[in-house]
Design an enzyme around this catalytic site. Structure first.
Site, PDB file in Angstrom:
ATOM      1  N   TYR A   1      -9.731 -18.406 -28.313  1.00  0.00           N
ATOM      2  CA  TYR A   1      -8.784 -17.861 -29.297  1.00  0.00           C
ATOM      3  C   TYR A   1      -8.020 -16.722 -28.640  1.00  0.00           C
ATOM      4  O   TYR A   1      -8.626 -15.881 -27.969  1.00  0.00           O
ATOM      5  CB  TYR A   1      -9.537 -17.337 -30.522  1.00  0.00           C
ATOM      6  CG  TYR A   1      -8.668 -16.613 -31.534  1.00  0.00           C
ATOM      7  CD1 TYR A   1      -8.832 -15.235 -31.743  1.00  0.00           C
ATOM      8  CD2 TYR A   1      -7.696 -17.278 -32.265  1.00  0.00           C
ATOM      9  CE1 TYR A   1      -8.039 -14.559 -32.670  1.00  0.00           C
ATOM     10  CE2 TYR A   1      -6.891 -16.595 -33.191  1.00  0.00           C
ATOM     11  CZ  TYR A   1      -7.074 -15.236 -33.389  1.00  0.00           C
ATOM     12  OH  TYR A   1      -6.283 -14.570 -34.297  1.00  0.00           O
TER      13      TYR A   1
ATOM     14  N   ASP B   1      -7.441 -13.853 -20.626  1.00  0.00           N
ATOM     15  CA  ASP B   1      -7.405 -13.111 -21.887  1.00  0.00           C
ATOM     16  C   ASP B   1      -8.710 -12.314 -21.977  1.00  0.00           C
ATOM     17  O   ASP B   1      -9.754 -12.845 -22.367  1.00  0.00           O
ATOM     18  CB  ASP B   1      -7.256 -14.080 -23.056  1.00  0.00           C
ATOM     19  CG  ASP B   1      -7.287 -13.349 -24.388  1.00  0.00           C
ATOM     20  OD1 ASP B   1      -7.038 -13.993 -25.428  1.00  0.00           O
ATOM     21  OD2 ASP B   1      -7.587 -12.135 -24.395  1.00  0.00           O
TER      22      ASP B   1
ATOM     23  N   LYS C   1      -8.508  -4.015 -27.940  1.00  0.00           N
ATOM     24  CA  LYS C   1      -9.782  -3.564 -28.510  1.00  0.00           C
ATOM     25  C   LYS C   1     -10.307  -2.253 -27.907  1.00  0.00           C
ATOM     26  O   LYS C   1      -9.872  -1.166 -28.307  1.00  0.00           O
ATOM     27  CB  LYS C   1     -10.808  -4.696 -28.416  1.00  0.00           C
ATOM     28  CG  LYS C   1     -10.397  -5.922 -29.272  1.00  0.00           C
ATOM     29  CD  LYS C   1     -11.422  -7.007 -29.246  1.00  0.00           C
ATOM     30  CE  LYS C   1     -10.897  -8.279 -29.875  1.00  0.00           C
ATOM     31  NZ  LYS C   1     -11.055  -8.357 -31.333  1.00  0.00           N
TER      32      LYS C   1
HETATM   33  P1  KE4 Z   1      -5.670  -9.132 -32.189  1.00  0.00           P
HETATM   34  O1  KE4 Z   1      -4.240  -9.607 -32.363  1.00  0.00           O
HETATM   35  O2  KE4 Z   1      -6.550  -9.563 -33.351  1.00  0.00           O
HETATM   36  O3  KE4 Z   1      -5.768  -7.628 -31.875  1.00  0.00           O
HETATM   37  O4  KE4 Z   1      -6.273  -9.829 -30.894  1.00  0.00           O
HETATM   38  C1  KE4 Z   1      -6.260 -11.231 -30.825  1.00  0.00           C
HETATM   39  C2  KE4 Z   1      -7.299 -11.688 -29.818  1.00  0.00           C
HETATM   40  C3  KE4 Z   1      -6.872 -12.109 -28.581  1.00  0.00           C
HETATM   41  N1  KE4 Z   1      -7.755 -12.519 -27.636  1.00  0.00           N
HETATM   42  C4  KE4 Z   1      -9.092 -12.513 -27.892  1.00  0.00           C
HETATM   43  C5  KE4 Z   1     -10.033 -12.966 -26.821  1.00  0.00           C
HETATM   44  C6  KE4 Z   1      -9.577 -12.083 -29.148  1.00  0.00           C
HETATM   45  O5  KE4 Z   1     -10.906 -12.086 -29.387  1.00  0.00           O
HETATM   46  C7  KE4 Z   1      -8.668 -11.664 -30.132  1.00  0.00           C
HETATM   47  C8  KE4 Z   1      -9.110 -11.234 -31.522  1.00  0.00           C
HETATM   48  N2  KE4 Z   1     -10.501 -11.364 -31.801  1.00  0.00           N
HETATM   49  C9  KE4 Z   1     -10.858 -11.542 -33.194  1.00  0.00           C
HETATM   50  C10 KE4 Z   1     -12.380 -11.602 -33.265  1.00  0.00           C
HETATM   51  N3  KE4 Z   1     -12.895 -12.841 -32.890  1.00  0.00           N
HETATM   52  C11 KE4 Z   1     -10.315 -10.469 -34.071  1.00  0.00           C
HETATM   53  C12 KE4 Z   1     -10.879 -10.447 -35.481  1.00  0.00           C
HETATM   54  C13 KE4 Z   1      -9.860 -10.916 -36.503  1.00  0.00           C
HETATM   55  O6  KE4 Z   1      -9.149 -11.892 -36.231  1.00  0.00           O
HETATM   56  O7  KE4 Z   1      -9.828 -10.279 -37.596  1.00  0.00           O
END
Ligand code: KE4
Length: 424
Positions: free
Chosen positions: A142, A237, A265
């Site tokens: 993801y 990523d 993060k």
């Molecule tokens: P954000 O746009 O949510 O800051 O990051 C996206 C993203 C990109 N790449 C990786 C590997 C990620 O894990 C994420 C976001 N992770 C999720 C948790 N599995 C965020 C939680 C959510 O979607 O509310």
């Protein structure tokens, strides 16, 4: 009716699903979310006064635990001088230097406001740099809600993708090829067929959004070699793993040098921050020097960068990665002893302070094997643990996080709760 329930009813009136991010809705565990009043260290307190030991840490950022003094102080100090400028500020220079120092593959870096922005921008940059349109991603990885990356595998391994979300045009999804993770032959076949049209391969080098599983021996090296040979940009990523599994992320632990890296993060200390960076010859394609446009009103925001810098410096000062490894080892030994004692040979994965328990007795190495885990058992486990004061991710397809605020006592109390929840 609890205050959480009342708040959730109100939230649903004006917020889709009552949440600002779907996973928070507890749909994967057939539940309803609680609302948080405050969080400190390893604990969160709900609006109904229930205290929980938290193993999500706001999905990764809270590596020091919640509301660490160093971050609170840094944000307070920065805020006194202004909360946003839209003008270059010294925090940006310091953060870029620190990222370039900690992540050697990053020669230049640009700050954004989320992980999604980081991966979206890295993808556009790879396409602009190569002049090619196709991208390869992997099932189970993801990368945020980027149109080009919300794409499921096509009907056959070689075919182009189909949208994995409403609103993503087929014409765009067609430009993404989604392959099984850890399958070298699938990558070889696609590159043999269309290598000269492929701009980038993007992956979580350790997938952590379908539970947590690992690249097979040599797989990352294979991807590095085949992308190098075909002029394909390799994008790691590391939004989740960057500054989490090591100072330099997975690329440091595995000794692989990607062309671009997406970050987020931990580098924001809990405030909205993302970043993408890598080879200077690629990064220089970005506006204002180059033809690839990318921008952001709040990019390089002083509060967010002050928080991230404070967190990263504290992490280094406390030799945090050694401590996190020691906490993680204690937790893993405890879980494995429990699984043995209870006769539950479930698959448990851990790297550093990231962990995942699959309710499956099979090896897990890709999305298909992760999906064979027993979701109903997970749901029962999740709710029993929550009732006993432990908050794990409300989905079997997430990863748990330890922080420097988790004590050995916290872990041992958690192991007792896990034992009880596994008996249910
Ligand atoms: P954000 O746009 O949510 O800051 O990051 C996206 C993203 C990109 N790449 C990786 C590997 C990620 O894990 C994420 C976001 N992770 C999720 C948790 N599995 C965020 C939680 C959510 O979607 O509310």
């Amino acid at each position: 009716m609890s205050l959480s329930q009342k708040l959730f009813e109100s939230a649903k009136k004006h917020i889709p699903g009552g949440v600002n991010s779907p996973v928070r809705a507890f749909r994967n565990v057939d539940g309803e979310p609680f609302f948080v009043r405050r969080a400190k260290g390893s604990r969160i307190e709900t609006v109904d006064g229930v205290t929980l030991i938290d193993y999500i840490g706001t999905w990764g950022p809270a590596i020091l635990g919640h509301a660490p003094e160093c971050v609170i102080h840094a944000v307070h100090n920065a805020a006194k001088d202004g909360v946003s400028f839209g003008i270059p500020n010294p925090y940006e220079v310091e953060m870029a230097r620190l990222i370039a120092e900690w992540v050697p593959s990053v020669e230049k870096v640009r700050m954004v406001n989320s992980g999604t922005e980081a991966t979206m921008s890295a993808l556009r940059l790879a396409r602009g740099f190569t002049g090619r349109d196709l991208v390869i991603k992997f099932e189970g990885c993801y990368h945020g809600h980027v149109d080009s990356l919300l794409v499921a595998a096509g009907s056959g391994a070689l075919t182009h993708g189909r949208p994995d979300s409403a609103g993503v045009p087929h014409a765009l999804a067609e430009l993404t090829i989604t392959l099984p993770f850890n399958d070298r032959e699938a990558v070889e076949r696609v590159i043999q067929a269309e290598g000269d049209r492929i701009a980038a391969i993007i992956l979580e080098p350790i997938p952590a959004n379908a539970g947590l599983f690992f690249p097979r021996e040599g797989y990352l090296e294979f991807l590095r070699e085949i992308t190098q040979a075909h002029g394909i940009v390799l994008i790691f990523d590391e939004v989740m793993t960057g500054f989490r599994v090591a100072k330099g992320g997975v690329q440091e632990r595995f000794g692989i040098t990607p062309d671009l890296t997406a970050l987020g993060k931990v580098i924001g200390g809990g405030l909205p921050v993302g970043a993408f960076g890598g080879r200077a010859d690629i990064m220089d394609y970005l506006a204002p020097d180059g033809p690839v446009y990318q921008a952001g009103t709040l990019s390089g925001n002083p509060l967010a960068l002050a928080a991230g810098l404070a967190q990263l410096k504290e992490l280094e000062h406390r030799q945090g990665y050694a401590q996190l490894e020691s906490l993680g080892k204690h937790f893993e030994d405890g879980v494995r002893a429990l699984l043995e004692k209870l006769g539950r040979p479930y698959t448990f994965h851990r790297i550093g302070s990231m962990f995942c328990l699959f309710f499956s007795e099979e090896p897990v190495f890709d999305l298909a094997s992760a999906k064979r885990a027993d979701a109903e058992s997970f749901k029962r486990f999740f709710h029993q643990a929550l009732a006993d004061g432990i908050y794990f991710a409300p989905s079997p397809y997430e990863t748990g996080f330890l922080s420097l605020a988790h004590s050995i006592g916290d872990l041992d109390d958690t192991l007792e709760v896990i034992a009880n929840a596994l008996r249910e």
